[in-house]
Write a protein that holds these residues in place. Structure first.
Motif, PDB file in Angstrom:
ATOM      1  N   ARG A 175       0.636  -1.146   0.038  1.00 48.70           N
ATOM      2  CA  ARG A 175      -0.101  -0.065  -0.052  1.00 48.70           C
ATOM      3  C   ARG A 175       0.766   1.196  -0.094  1.00 48.70           C
ATOM      4  O   ARG A 175       0.626   2.367  -0.817  1.00 48.70           O
ATOM      5  CB  ARG A 175      -0.992  -0.070   1.289  1.00 48.70           C
ATOM      6  CG  ARG A 175      -1.450   1.272   1.381  1.00 48.70           C
ATOM      7  CD  ARG A 175      -2.642   1.213   2.834  1.00 48.70           C
ATOM      8  NE  ARG A 175      -1.826   0.726   3.715  1.00 48.70           N
ATOM      9  CZ  ARG A 175      -1.272   1.498   4.671  1.00 48.70           C
ATOM     10  NH1 ARG A 175      -1.077   2.718   4.509  1.00 48.70           N
ATOM     11  NH2 ARG A 175      -0.863   1.043   5.878  1.00 48.70           N
ATOM     12  N   ARG A 189      -3.099  15.200   0.027  1.00 42.06           N
ATOM     13  CA  ARG A 189      -4.306  14.755  -0.580  1.00 42.06           C
ATOM     14  C   ARG A 189      -5.094  13.395  -0.392  1.00 42.06           C
ATOM     15  O   ARG A 189      -6.222  13.152   0.090  1.00 42.06           O
ATOM     16  CB  ARG A 189      -4.319  15.070  -1.855  1.00 42.06           C
ATOM     17  CG  ARG A 189      -4.409  16.714  -2.363  1.00 42.06           C
ATOM     18  CD  ARG A 189      -4.796  16.939  -3.967  1.00 42.06           C
ATOM     19  NE  ARG A 189      -3.519  16.161  -4.692  1.00 42.06           N
ATOM     20  CZ  ARG A 189      -2.652  17.037  -5.054  1.00 42.06           C
ATOM     21  NH1 ARG A 189      -2.310  18.104  -4.694  1.00 42.06           N
ATOM     22  NH2 ARG A 189      -1.635  16.180  -5.550  1.00 42.06           N
ATOM     23  N   THR A 190      -4.124  12.335  -0.585  1.00 46.23           N
ATOM     24  CA  THR A 190      -4.472  11.173  -0.297  1.00 46.23           C
ATOM     25  C   THR A 190      -5.153  10.781   0.957  1.00 46.23           C
ATOM     26  O   THR A 190      -5.921  10.291   1.641  1.00 46.23           O
ATOM     27  CB  THR A 190      -3.325  10.407  -0.353  1.00 46.23           C
ATOM     28  OG1 THR A 190      -2.846  10.443  -1.883  1.00 46.23           O
ATOM     29  CG2 THR A 190      -3.646   8.801  -0.199  1.00 46.23           C
ATOM     30  N   HIS A 191      -4.079  11.351   2.276  1.00 44.75           N
ATOM     31  CA  HIS A 191      -4.569  11.163   3.721  1.00 44.75           C
ATOM     32  C   HIS A 191      -5.704  11.965   3.882  1.00 44.75           C
ATOM     33  O   HIS A 191      -6.700  11.294   4.668  1.00 44.75           O
ATOM     34  CB  HIS A 191      -3.443  12.072   4.672  1.00 44.75           C
ATOM     35  CG  HIS A 191      -3.862  12.078   6.132  1.00 44.75           C
ATOM     36  ND1 HIS A 191      -4.444  12.998   6.537  1.00 44.75           N
ATOM     37  CD2 HIS A 191      -3.435  11.233   7.097  1.00 44.75           C
ATOM     38  CE1 HIS A 191      -4.529  12.848   7.757  1.00 44.75           C
ATOM     39  NE2 HIS A 191      -3.973  11.991   8.019  1.00 44.75           N
ATOM     40  N   LEU A 211       1.748   4.201  -3.309  1.00 44.14           N
ATOM     41  CA  LEU A 211       1.479   5.822  -3.030  1.00 44.14           C
ATOM     42  C   LEU A 211       2.463   6.546  -3.566  1.00 44.14           C
ATOM     43  O   LEU A 211       2.465   7.516  -4.137  1.00 44.14           O
ATOM     44  CB  LEU A 211       1.243   6.169  -1.417  1.00 44.14           C
ATOM     45  CG  LEU A 211       0.103   5.582  -0.840  1.00 44.14           C
ATOM     46  CD1 LEU A 211       0.061   5.736   0.694  1.00 44.14           C
ATOM     47  CD2 LEU A 211      -1.061   6.086  -1.518  1.00 44.14           C
ATOM     48  N   ARG A 268      -6.015   4.741   3.763  1.00 43.23           N
ATOM     49  CA  ARG A 268      -4.891   4.286   3.018  1.00 43.23           C
ATOM     50  C   ARG A 268      -3.535   5.108   3.569  1.00 43.23           C
ATOM     51  O   ARG A 268      -2.484   4.544   3.270  1.00 43.23           O
ATOM     52  CB  ARG A 268      -4.744   4.964   1.708  1.00 43.23           C
ATOM     53  CG  ARG A 268      -6.065   4.204   0.818  1.00 43.23           C
ATOM     54  CD  ARG A 268      -6.280   4.712  -0.662  1.00 43.23           C
ATOM     55  NE  ARG A 268      -4.844   4.318  -1.326  1.00 43.23           N
ATOM     56  CZ  ARG A 268      -4.296   4.920  -2.374  1.00 43.23           C
ATOM     57  NH1 ARG A 268      -5.096   6.106  -3.150  1.00 43.23           N
ATOM     58  NH2 ARG A 268      -3.225   4.705  -2.924  1.00 43.23           N
ATOM     59  N   LEU A 310       0.462  13.484  -1.136  1.00 46.81           N
ATOM     60  CA  LEU A 310       0.290  12.493   0.089  1.00 46.81           C
ATOM     61  C   LEU A 310      -0.744  13.025   1.138  1.00 46.81           C
ATOM     62  O   LEU A 310      -1.461  12.389   1.668  1.00 46.81           O
ATOM     63  CB  LEU A 310       1.706  12.411   0.867  1.00 46.81           C
ATOM     64  CG  LEU A 310       2.726  11.507   0.052  1.00 46.81           C
ATOM     65  CD1 LEU A 310       3.916  11.419   1.004  1.00 46.81           C
ATOM     66  CD2 LEU A 310       2.236  10.048  -0.200  1.00 46.81           C
ATOM     67  N   GLU A 345      -8.544  12.733   1.802  1.00 46.75           N
ATOM     68  CA  GLU A 345      -9.391  12.088   0.881  1.00 46.75           C
ATOM     69  C   GLU A 345      -9.781  10.515   1.505  1.00 46.75           C
ATOM     70  O   GLU A 345     -10.722  10.211   1.199  1.00 46.75           O
ATOM     71  CB  GLU A 345      -9.397  12.446  -0.360  1.00 46.75           C
ATOM     72  CG  GLU A 345      -9.231  13.806  -0.780  1.00 46.75           C
ATOM     73  CD  GLU A 345      -8.890  14.104  -2.176  1.00 46.75           C
ATOM     74  OE1 GLU A 345      -8.714  13.094  -3.039  1.00 46.75           O
ATOM     75  OE2 GLU A 345      -8.610  15.231  -2.710  1.00 46.75           O
ATOM     76  N   GLU A 346      -8.585   9.958   1.653  1.00 47.22           N
ATOM     77  CA  GLU A 346      -8.739   8.407   1.810  1.00 47.22           C
ATOM     78  C   GLU A 346      -7.940   8.222   3.103  1.00 47.22           C
ATOM     79  O   GLU A 346      -6.855   7.398   2.918  1.00 47.22           O
ATOM     80  CB  GLU A 346      -8.305   7.903   0.745  1.00 47.22           C
ATOM     81  CG  GLU A 346      -8.979   8.214  -0.680  1.00 47.22           C
ATOM     82  CD  GLU A 346      -8.205   7.512  -1.878  1.00 47.22           C
ATOM     83  OE1 GLU A 346      -8.293   6.405  -1.796  1.00 47.22           O
ATOM     84  OE2 GLU A 346      -7.783   8.201  -2.773  1.00 47.22           O
TER      85      GLU A 346
END
Length: 416
Positions: free
Chosen positions: A107, A224-226, A111, A232, A222, A228-229
């Motif tokens: 995972r 944005r990933t944190h 990223l 993950r 990173l 929004e998701e």
């Protein structure tokens, strides 16, 4: 007193001459019982095929918690305590992408892996060339009595600038990372904990800045990933990803450039071949990584079940240390392995060395490191054709760091 018959990372003889020391261990046997930094019993795997087997076998885990019924504390935990790292900070060192196993490792790697593809790295080449040229322009200004430190003035700033730009570390802060990196590598309990705490606090602050004002860099992605998701990427994982990428992205490459410079200056016939055929640089970088790569020991692995390796039973939970430096000099795999030969072409096994690791944890930034080393060394020797060591090779200041081959300084004369 150190027992030379038992592999021990803290043995001064191994740190002074890792090629000869680990080579002698390799010829004693493929799997040897030894000790880790703080004395924990550890299996040392010394030969090429067996090292690849360990690095490529999912039964050897990077995270000791992957072992069923594992004890609460691992050799790594004990080592961090020995280095003075407080318990509340250990998660930032043992929870990195380098220490995780699938599915977490898969995972986390997904990223960031797109940032380090061969295509993306190739697109970075003009920027790497521009940074290299700028550093070489300024290098003569740092000379005193005709001598300059190539590590400080060139080998460190180049990969540091590249990875910091990619991740999103401001230029004004990059010297901080050099200091933190030195403190972490030195493993001195007087400085390591404070350096780690400062680094963690810095990354948290930088995340706050990027969250308020996003830019086109890896850190903003990173975040944005944190946000929004969140499932993950956790807070701690985001911080550790940032400082792992920054430190791993410049520390090892800096010393590959430094070690490579020494190798070529002490083997002028090989340097002459490169001057005759600049197209040979990619082969040369691979040979440098095999012959004088800065990382000689990867992370410890832990057997998740009983495994027989080279006729030795490694029991579940046992710590295993693959030895890259002895594998890369194994005469069973390499013809005349002690010979530095930029024309060497691997007969099998892809790159022909394990300097960048192997398997699931193969170095994420290998393509970038190779490109930076190629650009740096080719430009250095073209710009300064009379480059020479300012001290005798035997007087170069190698750092006494277990598992690493790196110079404290590299004094050179730019002109003859």
């Amino acid at each position: 007193m150190t027992d030379r018959n038992v592999p021990d990372l803290t043995d001064p003889a191994l740190m002074e001459d890792p090629y000869g020391g680990y080579g002698r261990l390799r010829e004693r046997g493929p799997v040897l019982r030894g000790r880790f930094l703080e004395g924990t019993p550890t299996w040392y795997v010394t030969r090429y095929d067996d090292v690849r087997a360990v690095l490529g076998d999912s039964r050897f885990a990077n995270d000791p918690r992957s072992v069923p019924d594992a004890p609460e504390k691992s050799p790594r935990d004990h080592a961090l305590k020995m280095f003075g790292v407080p318990e509340e900070l250990t998660g930032y060192l043992v929870g990195t992408i380098l220490d995780s196993d699938p599915p977490d490792h898969t995972r986390l790697r997904k990223l960031v892996s797109r940032t380090f593809t061969v295509r993306r790295v190739s697109q970075l080449r003009p920027r790497v060339v521009a940074i290299t040229d700028g550093l070489l322009d300024r290098l003569p200004d740092s000379a005193e009595n005709g001598v300059t430190d190539l590590i400080e003035g060139f080998a460190y700033p180049l990969p540091s600038a590249v990875i910091c730009e990619m991740v999103g570390v401001p230029e004004a802060d990059r010297s901080l990372w050099r200091d933190w990196g030195k403190s972490l590598v030195a493993r001195d309990p007087k400085v390591m904990p404070n350096a780690l705490r400062s680094m963690v606090d810095y990354v948290h602050d930088l995340i706050g800045q990027r969250r308020s004002a996003p830019t086109d860099d890896l850190l903003s992605g990173l975040i944005r990933t944190h946000d929004e998701e969140g499932d993950r990427l956790s807070d701690v994982e985001m911080v550790t990803l940032v400082f792992t990428l920054v430190l791993a992205g410049h520390e090892t490459t800096a010393h590959l450039i430094g070690n490579g410079t020494v190798a070529l200056l002490t083997h002028p016939e090989q340097l002459a071949l490169l001057r005759q055929d600049p197209g040979a640089w990619p082969h040369a970088v691979h040979e440098l990584m095999r012959w004088c790569g800065p990382v000689q020991l990867p992370r410890l692995r832990y057997a998740t079940e009983d495994v027989e390796l080279a006729g030795t039973l490694i029991e579940r939970g046992d710590a295993v240390q693959a030895v890259i430096v002895s594998a890369n000099f194994d005469p069973r795999e390499f013809d005349s392995p002690d010979r530095f030969d930029i024309t060497r072409v691997p007969e099998a096994h892809g790159e022909g060395h394990v300097g960048f690791g192997y398997g699931a944890h193969y170095c994420l930034g290998a393509a970038l490191a190779r490109q930076e080393c190629e650009v740096a060394l080719s430009a250095l020797f073209e710009r300064f054709p009379s480059l020479s060591l300012a001290v005798a090779p035997e007087n170069l200041p190698w750092m006494p760091l277990p598992g690493n081959r790196r110079l404290a300084r590299l004094p050179v004369r730019l002109e003859g």
